[in-house]
Design a protein around this motif. Sequence first.
Motif, PDB file in Angstrom:
ATOM      1  N   SER A  84       0.832  -1.207   0.000  1.00  0.00           N
ATOM      2  CA  SER A  84       0.000   0.000   0.000  1.00  0.00           C
ATOM      3  C   SER A  84       0.865   1.255   0.000  1.00  0.00           C
ATOM      4  CB  SER A  84      -0.953   0.001   1.198  1.00  0.00           C
ATOM      5  OG  SER A  84      -0.239   0.072   2.422  1.00  0.00           O
ATOM      6  N   MET A  85       1.976   1.234   0.739  1.00  0.00           N
ATOM      7  CA  MET A  85       2.855   2.392   0.770  1.00  0.00           C
ATOM      8  C   MET A  85       3.589   2.577  -0.560  1.00  0.00           C
ATOM      9  SD  MET A  85       2.352   3.795   3.678  1.00  0.00           S
ATOM     10  CE  MET A  85       3.671   4.997   3.575  1.00  0.00           C
ATOM     11  N   LEU A  86       4.046   1.485  -1.150  1.00  0.00           N
ATOM     12  CA  LEU A  86       4.732   1.583  -2.443  1.00  0.00           C
ATOM     13  C   LEU A  86       3.781   2.003  -3.548  1.00  0.00           C
ATOM     14  CD1 LEU A  86       7.134  -1.495  -2.282  1.00  0.00           C
ATOM     15  CD2 LEU A  86       7.653   0.915  -1.826  1.00  0.00           C
ATOM     16  N   ASP A  87       2.518   1.576  -3.466  1.00  0.00           N
ATOM     17  CA  ASP A  87       1.514   2.013  -4.436  1.00  0.00           C
ATOM     18  C   ASP A  87       1.281   3.519  -4.323  1.00  0.00           C
ATOM     19  OD1 ASP A  87       1.195  -0.528  -5.419  1.00  0.00           O
ATOM     20  OD2 ASP A  87      -0.674  -0.942  -4.370  1.00  0.00           O
ATOM     21  N   LEU A  91       1.941   6.277  -7.207  1.00  0.00           N
ATOM     22  CA  LEU A  91       0.935   7.256  -7.607  1.00  0.00           C
ATOM     23  C   LEU A  91       1.542   8.659  -7.670  1.00  0.00           C
ATOM     24  CD1 LEU A  91      -2.067   7.467  -8.335  1.00  0.00           C
ATOM     25  CD2 LEU A  91      -2.560   7.805  -5.903  1.00  0.00           C
ATOM     26  N   LEU A  92       2.388   8.984  -6.725  1.00  0.00           N
ATOM     27  CA  LEU A  92       3.101  10.263  -6.785  1.00  0.00           C
ATOM     28  C   LEU A  92       3.952  10.352  -8.046  1.00  0.00           C
ATOM     29  CD1 LEU A  92       4.350  10.789  -3.122  1.00  0.00           C
ATOM     30  CD2 LEU A  92       2.833  12.327  -4.391  1.00  0.00           C
ATOM     31  N   LYS A  93       4.583   9.250  -8.403  1.00  0.00           N
ATOM     32  CA  LYS A  93       5.408   9.217  -9.621  1.00  0.00           C
ATOM     33  C   LYS A  93       4.560   9.452 -10.851  1.00  0.00           C
ATOM     34  CE  LYS A  93       8.771   6.250 -11.995  1.00  0.00           C
ATOM     35  NZ  LYS A  93       9.490   4.953 -11.962  1.00  0.00           N
ATOM     36  N   THR A  94       3.372   8.868 -10.879  1.00  0.00           N
ATOM     37  CA  THR A  94       2.462   9.052 -12.013  1.00  0.00           C
ATOM     38  C   THR A  94       2.148  10.527 -12.230  1.00  0.00           C
ATOM     39  OG1 THR A  94       1.464   6.884 -11.662  1.00  0.00           O
ATOM     40  CG2 THR A  94       0.157   8.488 -12.909  1.00  0.00           C
ATOM     41  N   TYR A  95       2.049  11.274 -11.129  1.00  0.00           N
ATOM     42  CA  TYR A  95       1.720  12.701 -11.226  1.00  0.00           C
ATOM     43  C   TYR A  95       2.963  13.593 -11.175  1.00  0.00           C
ATOM     44  CZ  TYR A  95      -3.213  11.665 -11.122  1.00  0.00           C
ATOM     45  OH  TYR A  95      -4.477  11.208 -11.459  1.00  0.00           O
ATOM     46  N   HIS A  97       5.579  13.831  -9.067  1.00  0.00           N
ATOM     47  CA  HIS A  97       6.052  14.444  -7.819  1.00  0.00           C
ATOM     48  C   HIS A  97       6.699  13.433  -6.876  1.00  0.00           C
ATOM     49  CE1 HIS A  97       4.600  18.548  -8.313  1.00  0.00           C
ATOM     50  NE2 HIS A  97       3.481  18.067  -8.834  1.00  0.00           N
ATOM     51  N   GLU A  98       7.291  12.390  -7.434  1.00  0.00           N
ATOM     52  CA  GLU A  98       7.897  11.368  -6.574  1.00  0.00           C
ATOM     53  C   GLU A  98       9.142  11.870  -5.854  1.00  0.00           C
ATOM     54  OE1 GLU A  98       9.779  10.550 -10.669  1.00  0.00           O
ATOM     55  OE2 GLU A  98       7.958  11.438  -9.834  1.00  0.00           O
ATOM     56  N   ASN A  99       9.779  12.916  -6.372  1.00  0.00           N
ATOM     57  CA  ASN A  99      11.029  13.403  -5.784  1.00  0.00           C
ATOM     58  C   ASN A  99      10.873  14.656  -4.938  1.00  0.00           C
ATOM     59  OD1 ASN A  99      12.648  11.366  -7.004  1.00  0.00           O
ATOM     60  ND2 ASN A  99      12.565  12.494  -8.942  1.00  0.00           N
ATOM     61  N   ASP A 100       9.751  15.334  -5.030  1.00  0.00           N
ATOM     62  CA  ASP A 100       9.609  16.598  -4.302  1.00  0.00           C
ATOM     63  C   ASP A 100       8.392  16.653  -3.379  1.00  0.00           C
ATOM     64  OD1 ASP A 100       7.607  16.770  -6.183  1.00  0.00           O
ATOM     65  OD2 ASP A 100       8.361  18.585  -7.158  1.00  0.00           O
ATOM     66  N   ARG A 101       7.710  15.532  -3.206  1.00  0.00           N
ATOM     67  CA  ARG A 101       6.601  15.476  -2.254  1.00  0.00           C
ATOM     68  C   ARG A 101       6.819  14.263  -1.343  1.00  0.00           C
ATOM     69  NH1 ARG A 101       6.278  19.602  -4.473  1.00  0.00           N
ATOM     70  NH2 ARG A 101       4.421  20.760  -5.157  1.00  0.00           N
ATOM     71  N   PRO A 102       7.505  14.453  -0.222  1.00  0.00           N
ATOM     72  CA  PRO A 102       7.785  13.326   0.673  1.00  0.00           C
ATOM     73  C   PRO A 102       6.509  12.723   1.250  1.00  0.00           C
ATOM     74  CG  PRO A 102       8.310  15.401   1.740  1.00  0.00           C
ATOM     75  CD  PRO A 102       8.016  15.724   0.298  1.00  0.00           C
ATOM     76  N   VAL A 103       6.593  11.457   1.595  1.00  0.00           N
ATOM     77  CA  VAL A 103       5.480  10.749   2.225  1.00  0.00           C
ATOM     78  C   VAL A 103       5.815  10.545   3.693  1.00  0.00           C
ATOM     79  CG1 VAL A 103       4.134   8.620   2.277  1.00  0.00           C
ATOM     80  CG2 VAL A 103       4.871   9.583   0.076  1.00  0.00           C
ATOM     81  N   TRP A 104       4.962  11.080   4.549  1.00  0.00           N
ATOM     82  CA  TRP A 104       5.142  10.926   5.988  1.00  0.00           C
ATOM     83  C   TRP A 104       4.082   9.995   6.538  1.00  0.00           C
ATOM     84  CZ3 TRP A 104       6.207  16.344   8.593  1.00  0.00           C
ATOM     85  CH2 TRP A 104       7.374  16.902   8.040  1.00  0.00           C
ATOM     86  N   VAL A 105       4.506   9.031   7.334  1.00  0.00           N
ATOM     87  CA  VAL A 105       3.567   8.262   8.152  1.00  0.00           C
ATOM     88  C   VAL A 105       3.461   9.023   9.464  1.00  0.00           C
ATOM     89  CG1 VAL A 105       3.183   6.112   9.410  1.00  0.00           C
ATOM     90  CG2 VAL A 105       4.074   6.051   7.072  1.00  0.00           C
ATOM     91  N   THR A 106       2.367   9.737   9.658  1.00  0.00           N
ATOM     92  CA  THR A 106       2.242  10.615  10.822  1.00  0.00           C
ATOM     93  C   THR A 106       1.521   9.951  11.989  1.00  0.00           C
ATOM     94  OG1 THR A 106       0.333  11.632   9.711  1.00  0.00           O
ATOM     95  CG2 THR A 106       2.432  12.801   9.594  1.00  0.00           C
ATOM     96  N   GLU A 107       1.097   8.715  11.794  1.00  0.00           N
ATOM     97  CA  GLU A 107       0.524   7.964  12.914  1.00  0.00           C
ATOM     98  C   GLU A 107       0.415   6.499  12.527  1.00  0.00           C
ATOM     99  OE1 GLU A 107      -3.703   7.619  15.175  1.00  0.00           O
ATOM    100  OE2 GLU A 107      -2.988   9.671  14.859  1.00  0.00           O
ATOM    101  N   VAL A 108       0.973   5.640  13.369  1.00  0.00           N
ATOM    102  CA  VAL A 108       0.847   4.197  13.176  1.00  0.00           C
ATOM    103  C   VAL A 108       1.277   3.529  14.476  1.00  0.00           C
ATOM    104  CG1 VAL A 108       3.205   3.788  12.334  1.00  0.00           C
ATOM    105  CG2 VAL A 108       1.332   2.308  11.556  1.00  0.00           C
TER     106      VAL A 108
END
Length: 205
Positions: A84-87, A91-95, A97-108
């Motif tokens: 799910s995280m790699l998907d 998706l960011l890559k498709t749009y 922004h894979e290199n300039d929009r970091p993905v944060w897990v802000t709660e788990v």
Amino acid sequence: HKGFNDKYADPNRDLYYVNSLKAAYAEIKKANPNARVIALGMKDVDLRFAEGVFRLGGLEYCDGISCHPYDWAGGFDENIALKSMLDLKELLKTYGHENDRPVWVTEVGFSVFDGPVASKPAYPGYTQRSQANANVLMNTLFKAYNACDRMIEYCFYDVLSEKEEVERRGGFLHSWITDDDGAPRNGTKESYLAIAAMNKFVGGY
């Protein structure tokens, strides 16, 4: 109260969210140009919601995105969690922004209790040992596959100790209030020691 990515939300939720995000982004940057605006804050990893926001231009009004990839199915399935995280990253890559929009897990996190309970009837809970195993496995997998850029676990210590408060029993430390029987129970869980060892040997987020 329901979040924007709740499955029962309005069918126009994506548009409402992007409009709200755009307005908030402008005001935040006006007040502090260096502030980071982290968008989505998704319950779980809702790819349908994320794609809807991306398609409507939402990535232009944030500096990163976040999600809460909990697994309430009764155990940590590393294959589902990682996919799910790699998907989401794909998706960011498709749009673009894979290199300039970091993905944060802000709660788990992983809750230690003897389940099931009424609030989570299908969730048996974790033992201290299985919580530690799940924490280390999740962190090392996500780091190895670059599945996210930052991870914030919930929570450092148990907030309450009532049996029904399952979401507040995911701490690395016991609550310093009382345990179920009313007796004080302080100190670390096995997760604290496991994460400390992991950080020493392979590094953390």
